[in-house]
Write a protein that holds these residues in place. Structure first.
Motif, short mmCIF file in Angstrom:
data_model
loop_
_atom_site.label_atom_id
_atom_site.label_comp_id
_atom_site.label_asym_id
_atom_site.label_seq_id
_atom_site.Cartn_x
_atom_site.Cartn_y
_atom_site.Cartn_z
N ILE A 77 0.82 -1.21 0.00
CA ILE A 77 0.00 0.00 0.00
C ILE A 77 0.86 1.26 0.00
CG2 ILE A 77 -1.68 1.31 1.36
CD1 ILE A 77 -2.77 -1.41 2.34
N LYS A 78 1.91 1.25 0.83
CA LYS A 78 2.77 2.43 0.94
C LYS A 78 3.39 2.82 -0.40
CE LYS A 78 6.82 4.20 3.42
NZ LYS A 78 7.83 3.92 4.46
N HIS A 79 3.83 1.82 -1.17
CA HIS A 79 4.49 2.08 -2.46
C HIS A 79 3.50 2.02 -3.63
CE1 HIS A 79 8.71 2.21 -1.08
NE2 HIS A 79 8.26 1.40 -0.12
N GLN A 80 2.21 1.79 -3.28
CA GLN A 80 1.15 1.78 -4.30
C GLN A 80 1.50 0.86 -5.48
OE1 GLN A 80 0.44 5.92 -5.34
NE2 GLN A 80 -0.47 6.37 -3.34
N LEU A 81 1.96 -0.33 -5.13
CA LEU A 81 2.36 -1.29 -6.16
C LEU A 81 1.12 -1.81 -6.89
CD1 LEU A 81 5.07 -3.34 -4.20
CD2 LEU A 81 5.39 -1.33 -5.66
#
Length: 267
Positions: free
Chosen positions: A39-43
């Protein structure tokens, strides 16, 4: 640059996701990440990742995995910062990652050496027979700072520590009942020292314990020790026998007057 071609969740661990990428030779498994990192890196599918991004994702995932490992370790009981660091190091987690995990644990209040030290002292007070000295040593071994140790030991009042020492004396005075008063006192002192009590507490606890025997009790203790010595020296000539018995019983803490009385009665 490699492109993400597919993202699937792991069947055995639904908080982790498998990332598949195309490095120019078709789709292949690349790595797995925690849901928070995803989620943090919006992969997402179709996203291009350069070498810097891949390294950063890997680093953040290492932190997340190690953090979860630390939480599991802490779930069993409270731990000190040093214990957590050692646990992660034993799992071959790298130092920069450990540092980030420790910061995170403090942020979320999972680590608190001051509260840990106080809880440790309270537990030892209520469940063991240790003095402050031994508890201090154990906290030091767990990596607690001297300042926090001093603060935590304030929980253990002098009255409570003295009460524990007296209880130990009374218990062991019965155990060593067949020793002379002098040897009994020495054994009690040594026992309390091993348990971590200081000199003042030891002397006061012993003074509160009835260890001075009545003459008939001291004589009974002497006879018990003499019977053991007699088996060793029984075949010696009379003069040598008496000398050996005197030396042995004196080392056992009995007075020469009482020893002479016993040997006279024996004759």
């Amino acid at each position: 640059m490699p492109i993400i071609t597919k993202i699937t969740f792991q069947k055995k661990n639904t908080d982790r996701y498998n990332i598949y990428m195309d490095y120019g030779k078709g789709e292949e498994y690349a790595f797995s990440v925690d849901e928070d990192v995803l989620i943090k890196h919006q992969l997402k599918k179709g996203m291009e990742l350069d070498e810097f991004s891949l390294n950063e994702i890997g680093y953040q995932d290492d932190i997340r995995k190690s953090y979860n490992m630390a939480i599991q370790y802490l779930s069993r009981r409270m731990r000190s910062e040093t214990e957590v660091r050692k646990h992660l190091a034993d799992k071959e987690v790298e130092e920069p990652v450990i540092q980030e995990v420790v910061h995170k644990l403090y942020d979320y209040k999972f680590l608190n050496d001051e509260e840990y030290a106080k809880a440790f002292v309270r537990t030892q007070m209520n469940t063991s027979d240790k003095g402050k000295g031994l508890i201090r040593t154990e906290l030091k071994e767990k990596g607690i700072s001297p300042k926090l140790i001093d603060k935590a030991l304030e929980v253990y009042s002098r009255e409570a520590e003295l009460s524990t020492a007296i209880r130990l004396c009374e218990k062991h005075a019965q155990k060593y009942g067949r020793d002379s008063s002098k040897i009994l006192k020495q054994k009690l002192e040594q026992m309390l020292m091993r348990k971590g009590f200081n000199f003042d507490i030891i002397q006061e606890a012993i003074s509160e314990t009835e260890i001075e025997k009545e003459e008939d009790e001291e004589l009974a203790a002497l006879k018990y020790q003499a019977e053991k010595a007699k088996r060793k020296y029984a075949n010696l000539p009379e003069f040598e026998y008496r000398q050996k018995m005197k030396q042995t019983l004196f080392r056992k803490g009995f007075s020469f007057d009482l020893i002479d009385r016993y040997l006279s009665d024996e004759e």
